[in-house]
Design a protein around this motif. Structure first.
Motif, PDB file in Angstrom:
ATOM      1  N   UNK A 125      -0.229 -10.268  -8.753  1.00  0.00           N
ATOM      2  CA  UNK A 125      -0.194  -9.013  -8.724  1.00  0.00           C
ATOM      3  C   UNK A 125       0.902  -8.237  -8.126  1.00  0.00           C
ATOM      4  N   UNK A 126       1.227  -7.027  -8.649  1.00  0.00           N
ATOM      5  CA  UNK A 126       2.249  -6.196  -7.889  1.00  0.00           C
ATOM      6  C   UNK A 126       1.728  -4.853  -7.524  1.00  0.00           C
ATOM      7  N   UNK A 127       2.100  -4.487  -6.024  1.00  0.00           N
ATOM      8  CA  UNK A 127       1.411  -3.425  -5.343  1.00  0.00           C
ATOM      9  C   UNK A 127       2.682  -2.606  -5.066  1.00  0.00           C
ATOM     10  N   UNK A 128       2.991  -1.127  -5.577  1.00  0.00           N
ATOM     11  CA  UNK A 128       3.959  -0.394  -5.232  1.00  0.00           C
ATOM     12  C   UNK A 128       3.458   0.715  -4.888  1.00  0.00           C
ATOM     13  N   UNK A 129       4.021   1.780  -4.235  1.00  0.00           N
ATOM     14  CA  UNK A 129       3.764   3.058  -4.105  1.00  0.00           C
ATOM     15  C   UNK A 129       3.214   3.845  -5.370  1.00  0.00           C
ATOM     16  N   UNK A 130       3.794   3.658  -6.252  1.00  0.00           N
ATOM     17  CA  UNK A 130       3.405   4.184  -7.710  1.00  0.00           C
ATOM     18  C   UNK A 130       1.791   3.718  -8.105  1.00  0.00           C
ATOM     19  N   UNK A 131       2.054   2.133  -8.093  1.00  0.00           N
ATOM     20  CA  UNK A 131       0.541   1.699  -8.627  1.00  0.00           C
ATOM     21  C   UNK A 131      -0.664   1.880  -7.611  1.00  0.00           C
ATOM     22  N   UNK A 132      -0.189   2.154  -6.162  1.00  0.00           N
ATOM     23  CA  UNK A 132      -1.187   2.386  -5.369  1.00  0.00           C
ATOM     24  C   UNK A 132      -1.531   3.886  -5.794  1.00  0.00           C
ATOM     25  N   UNK A 133      -0.872   4.483  -5.838  1.00  0.00           N
ATOM     26  CA  UNK A 133      -1.216   5.973  -6.121  1.00  0.00           C
ATOM     27  C   UNK A 133      -2.141   6.159  -7.559  1.00  0.00           C
ATOM     28  N   UNK A 134      -1.879   5.119  -8.390  1.00  0.00           N
ATOM     29  CA  UNK A 134      -2.329   5.060  -9.707  1.00  0.00           C
ATOM     30  C   UNK A 134      -3.849   4.450  -9.416  1.00  0.00           C
ATOM     31  N   UNK A 135      -4.151   3.645  -8.658  1.00  0.00           N
ATOM     32  CA  UNK A 135      -5.413   3.042  -8.504  1.00  0.00           C
ATOM     33  C   UNK A 135      -6.333   3.890  -7.746  1.00  0.00           C
TER      34      UNK A 135
END
Length: 375
Positions: A125-135
């Motif tokens: 998995x890849x967790x980025x600031x953008x993906x964290x906000x999306x989740x």
């Protein structure tokens, strides 16, 4: 900030201690506040309505665990986290950063984000600031946490500084991604996270960068990670005061009852910790006279309640002897009753601190608490 989305009202101060109310669409949060941890959409061993009955105004959900199982997209399809778990008051979700950083052998850190393997099945998995906000948007979180890195306090200062600076760049990316979240951004709040380990200068720099970006509230990150209470309190002597005075201050992952009292004395408004629920499942009860290990044989015929001052259903109904039996026998009911008591005790402690601050007697309350708790 708009009143119907998020606002923070301070009612009284006593020294550095404050009591107030956070106003949100799903309800008010009385501060100082303790948030029970519902890691995987459940406060372990408790029904959501039982958690609310203890006095909890808000609970915490975990981005990392929920993204892996059952998946944020699935939760969204099922109506969001509130409907999914039957909790209709505010929920704060952490960003997933701390859990990912703890996977030191299973992750790869870059400026873009963190690539990691699931502890469940090894999937990548890849967790980025953008993906964290999306989740967190998919989950329907009310208070969203910016994505950050939590460095160890024993690292060299230059490495802590480098980590803090990247977290501040991630904070700006989190802000931008949150603001582009459409309807969710119009009703939720975003908190930034101060880093800098135990270093006053680095924490001041972090606070300045976060304030420039602008957040609804500010968390104090990077503490309660093994540095000990003395070092934590020494950092809290300056860290809360570096953050905006008119916004909530949230100390992440803390802690024991005496940690909470000491942190409130230093100006902290919000807390979360797995300790009351985890301890309850393992036979430890927190009381006004210190922790009790119900596995101890001295409780086998003790007909007293866990805590005569506690008003929870466990203390009103069951004896230490019965709880000792349940714990020793490994009965599920033992975990349920002990957890219910511990969460209720934490909420009673927060209510007592709110009252003491409002009545300008917090120093006397704290001294009496320490005397009784450490006996």
């Amino acid at each position: 900030m708009t009143a119907d989305r998020f606002s923070f009202e301070i009612h009284a101060t006593d020294g550095k201690a404050r009591t107030g109310t956070i106003h949100m669409q799903r309800g008010e949060i009385r501060t100082p506040a303790f948030m029970p941890v519902g890691t995987a959409a459940t406060v372990k061993a408790m029904k959501p309505e039982s958690v609310r009955a203890t006095g909890a105004d808000i609970i915490l959900g975990n981005t990392y665990h929920l993204m892996l199982r059952p998946g944020a997209e699935r939760v969204a399809r099922l109506g969001g986290l509130h409907k999914f778990m039957n909790w209709h008051r505010p929920i704060l979700t952490d960003s997933g950063g701390y859990q990912v950083m703890s996977l030191s052998d299973l992750r790869k850190l870059t400026e873009h984000g963190v690539e990691f393997r699931s502890h469940i099945d090894g999937s990548k998995h890849m967790l980025t600031p953008e993906r964290s906000m999306e989740i967190q948007r998919l989950l329907g979180s009310d208070i969203v946490m910016a994505f950050d890195e939590c460095p160890r306090a024993d690292q060299p200062r230059e490495e802590i500084a480098k980590s803090m600076e990247m977290s501040m760049r991630w904070a700006k990316r989190s802000r931008d991604a949150f603001d582009s979240g459409g309807e969710h951004a119009s009703r939720a709040a975003l908190f930034g996270i101060q880093q800098g380990a135990l270093d006053e200068g680095l924490r001041a720099e972090s606070a300045g960068k976060l304030t420039e970006i602008g957040f609804d509230g500010y968390a104090i990150g990077g503490l309660a990670v093994g540095e000990g209470q003395e070092a934590m309190f020494a950092t809290l002597d300056f860290a809360p005061g570096q953050l905006p005075q008119d916004r909530p201050r949230y100390l992440m992952g803390v802690g024991k009852p005496d940690d909470l009292v000491g942190a409130v004395m230093r100006g902290v408004d919000m807390f979360d910790c797995v300790l009351p629920s985890r301890s309850g499942r393992n036979g430890q009860a927190f009381t006004w006279h210190g922790p009790l290990n119900l596995r101890n044989a001295r409780f086998a015929e003790d007909q007293e309640p866990l805590d005569s001052r506690c008003t929870c259903p466990t203390c009103a109904t069951y004896s230490r002897a019965y709880l000792h039996h349940l714990v020793k026998a490994g009965e599920i009911l033992g975990a349920m009753l002990m957890t219910e008591h511990n969460i209720a005790f934490y909420q009673q402690l927060m209510a007592a601190m709110r009252d003491a601050i409002a009545e300008q007697r917090f120093a006397a309350f704290a001294a009496a608490f320490r005397r009784d708790y450490f006996g």
